[in-house]
Design a protein around this motif. Structure first.
Motif, PDB file in Angstrom:
ATOM      1  N   ALA A 178       1.324 -13.186  -4.643  1.00  0.00           N
ATOM      2  CA  ALA A 178       0.178 -12.409  -3.764  1.00  0.00           C
ATOM      3  C   ALA A 178       1.028 -11.185  -2.774  1.00  0.00           C
ATOM      4  N   ARG A 179       1.302 -12.267  -1.836  1.00  0.00           N
ATOM      5  CA  ARG A 179       2.153 -11.633  -0.110  1.00  0.00           C
ATOM      6  C   ARG A 179       3.414 -10.505  -0.904  1.00  0.00           C
ATOM      7  N   GLY A 180       4.032 -11.194  -1.619  1.00  0.00           N
ATOM      8  CA  GLY A 180       4.661  -9.635  -2.058  1.00  0.00           C
ATOM      9  C   GLY A 180       4.601  -8.530  -2.672  1.00  0.00           C
ATOM     10  N   TRP A 181       3.531  -8.550  -4.066  1.00  0.00           N
ATOM     11  CA  TRP A 181       2.471  -7.877  -4.456  1.00  0.00           C
ATOM     12  C   TRP A 181       2.287  -6.787  -3.747  1.00  0.00           C
ATOM     13  N   PHE A 182       1.640  -7.481  -2.459  1.00  0.00           N
ATOM     14  CA  PHE A 182       0.885  -6.633  -2.002  1.00  0.00           C
ATOM     15  C   PHE A 182       1.855  -5.736  -0.485  1.00  0.00           C
ATOM     16  N   PHE A 183       2.356  -6.376  -0.231  1.00  0.00           N
ATOM     17  CA  PHE A 183       3.782  -6.258   0.115  1.00  0.00           C
ATOM     18  C   PHE A 183       4.555  -4.680  -0.669  1.00  0.00           C
ATOM     19  N   THR A 184       5.189  -4.488  -1.783  1.00  0.00           N
ATOM     20  CA  THR A 184       4.952  -3.679  -2.507  1.00  0.00           C
ATOM     21  C   THR A 184       4.451  -2.360  -2.144  1.00  0.00           C
ATOM     22  N   ASN A 185       3.129  -3.161  -2.565  1.00  0.00           N
ATOM     23  CA  ASN A 185       1.714  -1.853  -2.991  1.00  0.00           C
ATOM     24  C   ASN A 185       1.642  -0.842  -1.449  1.00  0.00           C
ATOM     25  N   GLU A 186       1.956  -1.794  -0.349  1.00  0.00           N
ATOM     26  CA  GLU A 186       2.127  -0.996   1.363  1.00  0.00           C
ATOM     27  C   GLU A 186       2.763  -0.581   1.114  1.00  0.00           C
ATOM     28  N   MET A 187       4.292  -0.720   1.302  1.00  0.00           N
ATOM     29  CA  MET A 187       5.332   0.013   1.543  1.00  0.00           C
ATOM     30  C   MET A 187       4.980   1.067   0.366  1.00  0.00           C
ATOM     31  N   TYR A 188       4.879   1.450  -0.408  1.00  0.00           N
ATOM     32  CA  TYR A 188       4.926   2.470  -1.164  1.00  0.00           C
ATOM     33  C   TYR A 188       3.507   3.702  -0.987  1.00  0.00           C
ATOM     34  N   LEU A 189       2.385   2.356  -0.702  1.00  0.00           N
ATOM     35  CA  LEU A 189       1.479   3.365   0.083  1.00  0.00           C
ATOM     36  C   LEU A 189       1.865   4.060   1.574  1.00  0.00           C
ATOM     37  N   ILE A 207      -4.434 -10.167   0.228  1.00  0.00           N
ATOM     38  CA  ILE A 207      -3.262 -10.817  -0.078  1.00  0.00           C
ATOM     39  C   ILE A 207      -4.630 -12.083  -0.754  1.00  0.00           C
ATOM     40  N   GLN A 208      -5.436 -11.790   0.088  1.00  0.00           N
ATOM     41  CA  GLN A 208      -6.448 -13.513  -0.828  1.00  0.00           C
ATOM     42  C   GLN A 208      -7.041 -13.697  -1.752  1.00  0.00           C
ATOM     43  N   ARG A 209      -6.878 -12.193  -2.279  1.00  0.00           N
ATOM     44  CA  ARG A 209      -7.812 -11.850  -3.413  1.00  0.00           C
ATOM     45  C   ARG A 209      -7.114 -11.524  -4.280  1.00  0.00           C
ATOM     46  N   ILE A 210      -5.475 -11.239  -4.199  1.00  0.00           N
ATOM     47  CA  ILE A 210      -4.572 -11.753  -5.480  1.00  0.00           C
ATOM     48  C   ILE A 210      -4.382 -12.412  -5.839  1.00  0.00           C
ATOM     49  N   SER A 211      -4.198 -13.097  -4.776  1.00  0.00           N
ATOM     50  CA  SER A 211      -3.701 -14.454  -4.703  1.00  0.00           C
ATOM     51  C   SER A 211      -4.309 -15.739  -5.148  1.00  0.00           C
ATOM     52  N   GLU A 212      -6.203 -15.334  -5.177  1.00  0.00           N
ATOM     53  CA  GLU A 212      -7.397 -15.955  -6.448  1.00  0.00           C
ATOM     54  C   GLU A 212      -6.495 -15.213  -7.852  1.00  0.00           C
ATOM     55  N   LEU A 260       5.834 -21.142  -9.510  1.00  0.00           N
ATOM     56  CA  LEU A 260       5.663 -20.148  -8.153  1.00  0.00           C
ATOM     57  C   LEU A 260       3.894 -20.278  -7.424  1.00  0.00           C
ATOM     58  N   ASN A 261       4.238 -20.294  -6.091  1.00  0.00           N
ATOM     59  CA  ASN A 261       3.778 -20.594  -5.084  1.00  0.00           C
ATOM     60  C   ASN A 261       2.999 -18.888  -5.080  1.00  0.00           C
TER      61      ASN A 261
END
Length: 204
Positions: free
Chosen positions: A164-175, A138-143, A158-159
């Motif tokens: 970044a959290r939203g994008w990671f969780f989307t990927n994690e769900m599909y993972l 999440i930290q890396r995506i946030s950057e 946008l924060n």
């Protein structure tokens, strides 16, 4: 023989023992699943002494965490792909490539990832480790999001951490869907679709 050479030999022997134990642990986990696997089985398979084994690892959770770090390190290499887009189109290309590679790796590592999922569900140690791994992503995506905002490519209001959290969780769900063999559509199609939705919402 010099003290340094003796220490070097000892260090090398220690590393070899550690690797043997990790390889044995991987085989036992894949054969037995997380809950049924025991460190005794791993020590026996590695053909090393109990005392020696416990110098390196406290138990099977310790072993699994090292195996998890190794696998997730390969996922993290994808997150580390250089992200310096100069247009929305270029950003979408990079993000799609990352999402596609991430989900393809989930497919390739399905067997070990299934063990990780079992362990996350029952071990607080492994669960905490997963949370730490997740935060690193999440930290890396946030950057990357912040970079796009600073360069006038993404919506500045946008924060970036929440994005970044939203994008990671989307990927994690599909993972996890891919790991459980529950996914709908090909990996390429999933990556393309979630990237398009994400980029459309974030980029100008």
């Amino acid at each position: 023989m010099s003290q340094t050479k003796v220490e070097d030999k000892r260090h090398l022997r220690s590393m070899v023992t550690r690797q043997k134990l990790l390889q044995a642990a991987k085989e036992v986990f894949l054969q037995e699943g997380f809950q049924k696997a025991t460190i005794s089985q791993m020590i026996k398979k590695a053909n090393i002494g109990y005392g020696t084994a416990y110098v390196h690892f406290e138990g099977k959770e310790d072993l699994l965490i090292v195996l998890m770090e190794d696998v997730m390190g390969r996922f993290y290499e994808i997150a580390e792909i250089s992200f310096l887009p100069n247009s929305k189109k270029k950003a979408e290309e990079i993000i799609n490539k990352q999402a596609h590679s991430f989900l393809l790796l989930a497919e390739a590592e399905r067997d070990m990832m299934q063990i990780f999922e079992q362990a996350i569900g029952v071990s607080s140690l492994v669960s905490e480790k997963w949370k730490a791994i997740r935060e690193k992503f999440i930290q890396r995506i946030s950057e990357d999001v912040a970079y796009a905002q600073q360069n006038g490519l993404a919506r500045a209001e946008l924060n970036h951490e929440i994005v970044a959290r939203g994008w990671f969780f989307t990927n994690e769900m599909y993972l996890w869907e891919i790991i459980r063999n529950e996914h709908h559509g090909s990996v390429a199609e999933i990556a393309k679709t979630i990237t398009a939705v994400y980029v459309t919402g974030l980029y100008l």
